[in-house]
Scaffold this motif. Structure first.
Motif, mmCIF file in Angstrom:
data_model
loop_
_atom_site.group_PDB
_atom_site.id
_atom_site.type_symbol
_atom_site.label_atom_id
_atom_site.label_comp_id
_atom_site.label_asym_id
_atom_site.label_seq_id
_atom_site.Cartn_x
_atom_site.Cartn_y
_atom_site.Cartn_z
ATOM 1 N N LEU A 1 -0.772 -7.630 -3.489
ATOM 2 C CA LEU A 1 -0.253 -8.786 -4.227
ATOM 3 C C LEU A 1 -0.154 -10.020 -3.329
ATOM 4 O O LEU A 1 -0.486 -11.135 -3.738
ATOM 5 N N ASP A 2 0.268 -9.815 -2.084
ATOM 6 C CA ASP A 2 0.413 -10.932 -1.150
ATOM 7 C C ASP A 2 -0.935 -11.555 -0.809
ATOM 8 O O ASP A 2 -1.033 -12.763 -0.563
ATOM 9 N N ALA A 3 -1.980 -10.729 -0.789
ATOM 10 C CA ALA A 3 -3.314 -11.242 -0.459
ATOM 11 C C ALA A 3 -3.770 -12.281 -1.481
ATOM 12 O O ALA A 3 -4.470 -13.242 -1.141
ATOM 13 N N VAL A 4 -3.369 -12.096 -2.730
ATOM 14 C CA VAL A 4 -3.709 -13.066 -3.770
ATOM 15 C C VAL A 4 -2.770 -14.274 -3.699
ATOM 16 O O VAL A 4 -3.201 -15.432 -3.764
ATOM 17 N N ILE B 1 -10.186 -9.646 -3.665
ATOM 18 C CA ILE B 1 -9.294 -9.985 -2.554
ATOM 19 C C ILE B 1 -8.124 -8.999 -2.513
ATOM 20 O O ILE B 1 -7.767 -8.470 -1.453
ATOM 21 N N ALA B 2 -7.535 -8.742 -3.683
ATOM 22 C CA ALA B 2 -6.417 -7.789 -3.758
ATOM 23 C C ALA B 2 -6.875 -6.382 -3.390
ATOM 24 O O ALA B 2 -6.179 -5.651 -2.670
ATOM 25 N N SER B 3 -8.043 -5.990 -3.875
ATOM 26 C CA SER B 3 -8.550 -4.631 -3.643
ATOM 27 C C SER B 3 -8.898 -4.403 -2.174
ATOM 28 O O SER B 3 -8.667 -3.322 -1.632
ATOM 29 N N GLU C 1 -5.654 -1.408 3.129
ATOM 30 C CA GLU C 1 -4.761 -1.286 4.292
ATOM 31 C C GLU C 1 -3.452 -0.579 3.935
ATOM 32 O O GLU C 1 -2.553 -0.473 4.766
ATOM 33 N N THR C 2 -3.336 -0.114 2.704
ATOM 34 C CA THR C 2 -2.124 0.587 2.273
ATOM 35 C C THR C 2 -1.905 1.828 3.135
ATOM 36 O O THR C 2 -2.822 2.646 3.302
ATOM 37 N N PRO C 3 -0.718 2.022 3.704
ATOM 38 C CA PRO C 3 -0.485 3.179 4.584
ATOM 39 C C PRO C 3 -0.472 4.499 3.816
ATOM 40 O O PRO C 3 -0.176 4.530 2.616
ATOM 41 N N GLN C 4 -0.779 5.567 4.507
ATOM 42 C CA GLN C 4 -0.812 6.889 3.902
ATOM 43 C C GLN C 4 0.546 7.264 3.319
ATOM 44 O O GLN C 4 0.629 8.008 2.331
ATOM 45 N N SER C 5 1.603 6.749 3.898
ATOM 46 C CA SER C 5 2.952 7.068 3.409
ATOM 47 C C SER C 5 3.118 6.677 1.942
ATOM 48 O O SER C 5 3.859 7.331 1.196
ATOM 49 N N LEU D 1 -7.951 -20.200 -0.884
ATOM 50 C CA LEU D 1 -9.135 -20.657 -1.612
ATOM 51 C C LEU D 1 -8.890 -22.025 -2.248
ATOM 52 O O LEU D 1 -7.818 -22.275 -2.806
ATOM 53 N N THR D 2 -9.884 -22.890 -2.161
ATOM 54 C CA THR D 2 -9.805 -24.179 -2.849
ATOM 55 C C THR D 2 -10.788 -24.243 -4.020
ATOM 56 O O THR D 2 -10.650 -25.098 -4.893
ATOM 57 N N VAL D 3 -11.780 -23.339 -4.014
ATOM 58 C CA VAL D 3 -12.713 -23.200 -5.127
ATOM 59 C C VAL D 3 -12.858 -21.719 -5.444
ATOM 60 O O VAL D 3 -13.150 -20.911 -4.554
#
Length: 397
Positions: free
Chosen positions: A50-53, A275-277, A282-286, A58-60
């Motif tokens: 969510l933070d990545a979005v 971008i979100a995907s 990087e989501t941790p295994q935990s 991006l400007t375009v």
């Protein structure tokens, strides 16, 4: 008046969504509806995605590449390597959800009136994708009494004709939660090589396997490079159903080359969702350890509570987050609609998915429902109580 296409008229309704108008009316009438009908997890999407979005610069908002961002595909290849699947970015085509990957696959390997064999019950939209592509689904029945295990290979061979192009499985399965073993995958590998067919595996639930069992991908099977096509998606893995990002993966270069032409016709997959995907990788295994633990807990509670109801037969899921329950009724479509229109327990009711829509064989699944255990345990316990009370009254109607 202009006429509707034959294909359009034959397009099946979704058993998961067709009852939505009745659910919406129930809510307008003041009822609370507990949704067991759809695989929309209540698990939180990883914050990193969510933070990545939110924080991108991006400007375009441009088109992405037709096959998906190269960086994302390279990172996907690294993700698969961790799961003992050795592929390159060139073996991956990013799609708008796993649904588009399935459509592209069917369009790439089969022509009008060609056939694909699918163990049933299966994800209901396979019927829709096949109808849209003019393909005939040939079902081979798996049974609740066998916990929906792979039917004998002889049953597949009986169904193979000159028009058969592929065998399609969902592993772990929607709607059954069945997890195919390495031995079962190897048996399928033998038959597709023998008859020169494709083996398509919808593996979107790979992270969710239970009871110490591990997922075995068709892309881990040696000697299957030209036959294997894998379908994947971020929807369930990261609880990102609304992102609509999936992928088609195959080492068969002609499959990828052909599917790319279908992809070019729709231009590109959505940029923000990629971008979100990409960030979600990087989501941790935990995160997955915690989610699996939660789903196991929900599954166990659901099965335990359902088994207290007289006359119910239940498939025991080994993966994903669905189960099929066979009820002591004749018509689950009527029962599901009646629940929404007429039945309440303290102002609440339940929405389920009638299972007949998950079969291609006429008449099968009429007394079954699919339950998605994607809600918290209190909601599941309450939902089963409502089903129990509803069956007492409905059976007497």
């Amino acid at each position: 008046m202009p006429s509707i296409s034959k294909k359009g008229l034959e397009m099946p309704e979704s058993p998961i969504r067709k009852l939505v108008p009745f659910a919406e009316q129930a809510k307008k009438d003041g009822a609370k509806v507990i949704h067991l009908n759809i695989g929309q997890p209540d698990i939180k999407t990883p914050k990193i995605a969510l933070d990545a979005v939110k924080n991108n610069t991006l400007t375009v908002l441009e088109y992405s590449r037709t096959e998906g961002s190269e960086v994302y595909r390279e990172k996907l290849a690294d993700y698969y390597a961790k799961h003992h699947i050795n592929i390159t970015a060139q073996d991956i085509l990013v799609t708008t959800g796993g649904s588009e990957a399935l459509s592209f696959t069917m369009g790439s390997i089969a022509d009008n009136n060609d056939e694909i064999i699918i163990p049933e019950p299966f994800y209901a939209n396979y019927n829709g994708f096949a109808t849209a592509m003019g393909i005939k689904v040939v079902p081979v029945v798996s049974r609740i009494d066998d916990n929906f295990a792979l039917p004998p290979i002889e049953e597949f061979e009986k169904l193979i004709t000159a028009r058969t192009k592929a065998i399609l499985i969902c592993n772990p399965g929607n709607p059954t939660g069945y997890l195919y073993s390495r031995d079962e995958i190897q048996k399928l590998a033998v038959i597709v090589k023998k008859h020169n067919l494709f083996l398509i595996a919808d593996e979107v639930y790979r992270e969710f396997t239970y009871d110490g069992k591990e997922h075995y991908s068709i892309l881990q099977e040696s000697g299957l490079d030209e036959n294997a096509i894998m379908i994947d998606s971020v929807s369930k893995r990261y609880s990102m159903c609304g992102a609509r990002i999936g992928c088609l993966v195959s080492k068969n270069k002609e499959v990828i080359k052909t599917a790319l032409k279908f992809a070019q016709a729709r231009l590109s997959p959505p940029t923000y969702a990629q971008i979100a995907s990409e960030a979600a990788l990087e989501t941790p295994q935990s995160y997955f350890d915690d989610v699996k633990k939660e789903y196991v807990s929900r599954r166990n509670l659901l099965i335990e509570e359902l088994e207290k109801i007289d006359g119910i037969k239940i498939g025991h899921p080994q993966g994903a987050f669905y189960c099929i329950a066979e009820l002591p009724i004749e018509d689950s479509d009527d029962f599901a609609q009646w629940l929404l229109e007429e039945f309440r327990v303290e102002g609440e009711t339940v929405m389920v998915a009638p299972a007949a829509g998950f079969y291609a064989s006429e008449g099968l699944g009429k007394n079954q429902i699919r339950i998605a255990y994607v809600l918290d345990k209190d909601s599941l316990r309450k939902a089963v109580h409502i089903l129990k009370e509803a069956l007492k009254i409905y059976k007497g109607r």
